[in-house]
Design an enzyme around this catalytic site. Structure first.
Site, PDB file in Angstrom:
ATOM      1  N   ARG A  78       0.850  -1.186   0.000  1.00  0.00           N
ATOM      2  CA  ARG A  78       0.000   0.000   0.000  1.00  0.00           C
ATOM      3  C   ARG A  78       0.890   1.243   0.000  1.00  0.00           C
ATOM      4  NH1 ARG A  78      -3.926   2.300   4.870  1.00  0.00           N
ATOM      5  NH2 ARG A  78      -4.652   4.130   3.701  1.00  0.00           N
ATOM      6  N   HIS A  79       0.385   2.322  -0.569  1.00  0.00           N
ATOM      7  CA  HIS A  79       1.152   3.572  -0.591  1.00  0.00           C
ATOM      8  C   HIS A  79       1.393   4.120   0.814  1.00  0.00           C
ATOM      9  CE1 HIS A  79      -2.291   6.134   0.465  1.00  0.00           C
ATOM     10  NE2 HIS A  79      -3.023   5.403  -0.368  1.00  0.00           N
ATOM     11  N   GLY A  80       2.373   5.042   0.938  1.00  0.00           N
ATOM     12  CA  GLY A  80       2.644   5.694   2.211  1.00  0.00           C
ATOM     13  C   GLY A  80       1.565   6.709   2.563  1.00  0.00           C
ATOM     14  N   GLN A  81       1.654   7.246   3.769  1.00  0.00           N
ATOM     15  CA  GLN A  81       0.653   8.211   4.223  1.00  0.00           C
ATOM     16  C   GLN A  81       0.537   9.373   3.240  1.00  0.00           C
ATOM     17  OE1 GLN A  81       1.394  11.275   7.229  1.00  0.00           O
ATOM     18  NE2 GLN A  81      -0.153  10.300   8.529  1.00  0.00           N
ATOM     19  N   SER A  82      -0.702   9.751   2.924  1.00  0.00           N
ATOM     20  CA  SER A  82      -0.949  10.864   2.006  1.00  0.00           C
ATOM     21  C   SER A  82      -1.492  12.058   2.771  1.00  0.00           C
ATOM     22  CB  SER A  82      -1.958  10.445   0.927  1.00  0.00           C
ATOM     23  OG  SER A  82      -3.252  10.298   1.494  1.00  0.00           O
ATOM     24  N   TRP A  84      -4.311  13.510   2.329  1.00  0.00           N
ATOM     25  CA  TRP A  84      -5.715  13.301   2.696  1.00  0.00           C
ATOM     26  C   TRP A  84      -5.855  12.231   3.767  1.00  0.00           C
ATOM     27  CZ3 TRP A  84      -9.701  13.855  -1.865  1.00  0.00           C
ATOM     28  CH2 TRP A  84      -9.630  15.161  -2.358  1.00  0.00           C
ATOM     29  N   ARG A 129      -0.213   9.316  -5.298  1.00  0.00           N
ATOM     30  CA  ARG A 129       0.292   8.838  -4.012  1.00  0.00           C
ATOM     31  C   ARG A 129       0.857   7.423  -4.113  1.00  0.00           C
ATOM     32  NH1 ARG A 129      -5.273   9.169  -4.118  1.00  0.00           N
ATOM     33  NH2 ARG A 129      -6.523   7.380  -3.407  1.00  0.00           N
ATOM     34  N   GLU A 153      -7.635   3.250  -6.463  1.00  0.00           N
ATOM     35  CA  GLU A 153      -8.396   2.989  -5.246  1.00  0.00           C
ATOM     36  C   GLU A 153      -9.881   2.864  -5.567  1.00  0.00           C
ATOM     37  OE1 GLU A 153      -8.702   1.574  -2.720  1.00  0.00           O
ATOM     38  OE2 GLU A 153      -7.950   2.717  -0.993  1.00  0.00           O
ATOM     39  N   LYS A 164     -14.591  13.086   6.891  1.00  0.00           N
ATOM     40  CA  LYS A 164     -15.491  12.019   7.335  1.00  0.00           C
ATOM     41  C   LYS A 164     -16.727  12.568   8.048  1.00  0.00           C
ATOM     42  CE  LYS A 164     -11.824   8.629   7.344  1.00  0.00           C
ATOM     43  NZ  LYS A 164     -10.908   7.756   8.101  1.00  0.00           N
TER      44      LYS A 164
END
Length: 518
Positions: A78-82, A84, A129, A153, A164
């Protein structure tokens, strides 16, 4: 260095009685959701509106995976922290966020974890990302990366870009359904999770058809969940059950059919969500806080080493390597205040449980806690399965027990006995977790990898037929969280985590030059 056991070997290929779930003509106790994205769309269009709103919990196998001629290993990241991620904003398949400094650092850590590993090709999501994460991990390798829009995604339509709390305020019941019943979640006339499962299945067609033996795939949280689930035959109801953390690594092994035919390959989930950071650190499970947790610890290597078989391992104590593995595991678990340690009565399990307990009780002296810890230790016979497995045929018991898919070599009678006994062990663990006198409860279970594979099957509400799809190494840990308590559904934070063992494990991949077999 990220470490796993060697890629698929003979035990994946030689069981003559049992059928793996993918995707043959055998009669199965279940079926596998494995349609391509186009075929799923056609099927949906044919259904009535009432049928569209019903999620079939049955998994079906109408379209087989492409056959392969040689063993293949696929590593999902999975990609690193983005940006968003950091803001708590719903990303979906939008492409407006980039990696944060933390995300870049996570990707660099993943690059270091994989730096000595041999990859033939890299597939990446086209979103910034993910693509940036792939570029960092891929480094100076000369082979061009392949971007595939099916790896983007999950499409969340009108939800995308909202914080959220904004989603909750604006969409009310729909947002609540997304939280609690995602597989039936409908927005803007779409069922996003169902569409995602179809896309993931389509990705496997392309990945398995590619002429490569070691594949790196860099994508996203939801799509990586779908890739893992569709590979091992789990439906959309397993969304948010198999966690994928930022830069978490999952490993799947594919082996050609033993008859050399064109059928679907045999599949084994070698590892789930091995993260740059500790898997037992404080955090949430699928965005929800959890205070109840079971940690499955596979005992360390026993005397006789990795070549020991079920028929000669008996009740051996741990070797020096196993002792080191127990120390490394105890150090990792020091970040947690363990309530109870339950172990098999076999020597290796008792030794490892004792080491973990001693380190826990010395937490104040080691600077990990300000007060001494008190750990309850128990032994339960149901965690001892060696005698059951030794009742199987000679060919099975002569297999080294930590090869991927080794349980597929055992006869139905032995595996049924293992499954029945593991069900009793699972209930005992849930009872331990149900102690209402403690708001937080962490139970560590120490035993043989075979019993832990069965326990994970019970956690996922599967049947005994699925056990051959999972793999565990000596000294590994697997973390099961219960955000709704022990009576609720468990989520899998990680399977077969071994990064804490450092140099005492083996690389995730190896050069395939001049190698006929991995």
């Amino acid at each position: 260095m990220l470490s796993v056991s060697p890629p698929p070997s003979l035990p994946l290929l030689h069981h003559h009685n049992r059928s793996l779930i993918h995707h043959g003509n055998h009669r199965l106790l279940f079926t596998v959701r494995s349609s391509s994205s186009s075929s799923i769309q056609e099927a949906v269009e044919e259904k009535t509106s009432n049928e569209k709103n019903l999620l079939s919990s049955e998994l079906y196998s109408t379209t087989p995976f492409p056959s392969i001629k040689a063993a293949k290993r696929v590593i999902l990241v999975r990609h690193g922290q983005s940006t968003w991620n950091e803001e708590g904003r719903i990303q979906g398949s939008s492409d407006f966020s980039v990696l944060t400094k933390k995300g870049e650092a996570q990707a660099e850590t993943s690059r270091q974890m994989l730096i000595d590993d041999s990859f033939d090709v890299c597939f990446s999501s086209p979103l910034i990302r993910s693509k940036r994460t792939a570029e960092i991990i891929w480094g100076s390798r000369k082979v061009n990366m392949i971007t595939d829009s099916d790896l983007r995604e999950i499409d969340l339509y009108s939800f995308q870009g909202l914080l959220k709390h904004e989603g909750k305020e604006k969409f009310g019941a729909a947002f609540r359904q997304w939280q609690v019943d995602a597989s039936n979640f409908n927005i803007d006339g779409h069922f996003p999770v169902r569409e995602l499962w179809g896309r993931a299945r389509n990705c496997w067609n392309k990945i398995l058809a590619h002429e490569s033996r070691s594949v790196l795939v860099v994508a996203h949280n939801a799509v990586n969940q779908a890739l893992v689930a569709t590979a091992i035959g789990l439906g959309t109801e397993y969304f948010r059950i198999l966690l994928q953390s930022n830069c978490g690594v999952s490993v799947l092994d594919f082996a050609p059919r033993v008859d050399g035919g064109d059928g679907s390959p045999y599949i084994c989930l070698n590892r789930l969500n091995q993260t740059p950071n500790s898997p037992v650190a404080a955090g949430s499970s699928a965005g929800r806080k959890t205070s109840k947790r079971i940690i499955l610890v596979s005992h360390g290597t026993t005397q006789g080493g990795t070549e020991a078989t079920f028929s000669n391992s008996g009740n051996q104590p741990m070797s020096m390597l196993g002792i080191i593995q127990s120390q490394k595991t105890s150090e990792l678990l020091l970040d947690l205040n363990v309530s109870t340690i339950v172990s098999s009565p076999k020597n290796a399990s008792v030794e490892m449980a004792t080491t973990i307990s001693r380190v826990q009780e010395a937490a104040d002296c080691l600077g990990a806690d300000c007060v001494p810890r008190c750990v309850e230790m128990k032994q339960i016979q149901e965690l001892d399965v060696r005698d059951i497995l030794q009742l199987s045929n000679k060919d099975a018991t002569e297999v080294p027990p930590l090869q991927p898919g080794f349980l597929n070599r055992f006869e139905d009678e032995a595996l049924s006995a293992l499954w029945e006994q593991s069900g009793k062990a699972w209930q005992s663990l849930l009872n331990e977790l149900s102690d209402e006198s403690k708001s937080e409860k962490i139970v560590v279970a120490v035993g043989d990898p075979a019993i832990h594979i069965a326990l994970m099957g019970h956690c996922l509400n599967l049947t005994e037929d699925w056990m051959g799809l999972f793999h565990l190494d000596a000294g590994s840990i697997s973390v099961l969280d219960f955000p709704d308590g022990p009576t609720g559904r468990g989520t899998i934070r990680c399977i077969n985590y071994t990064a804490h063992l450092g140099r005492w494990s083996i690389p995730i991949t190896r050069s395939t030059i001049d190698d006929e077999e991995f």
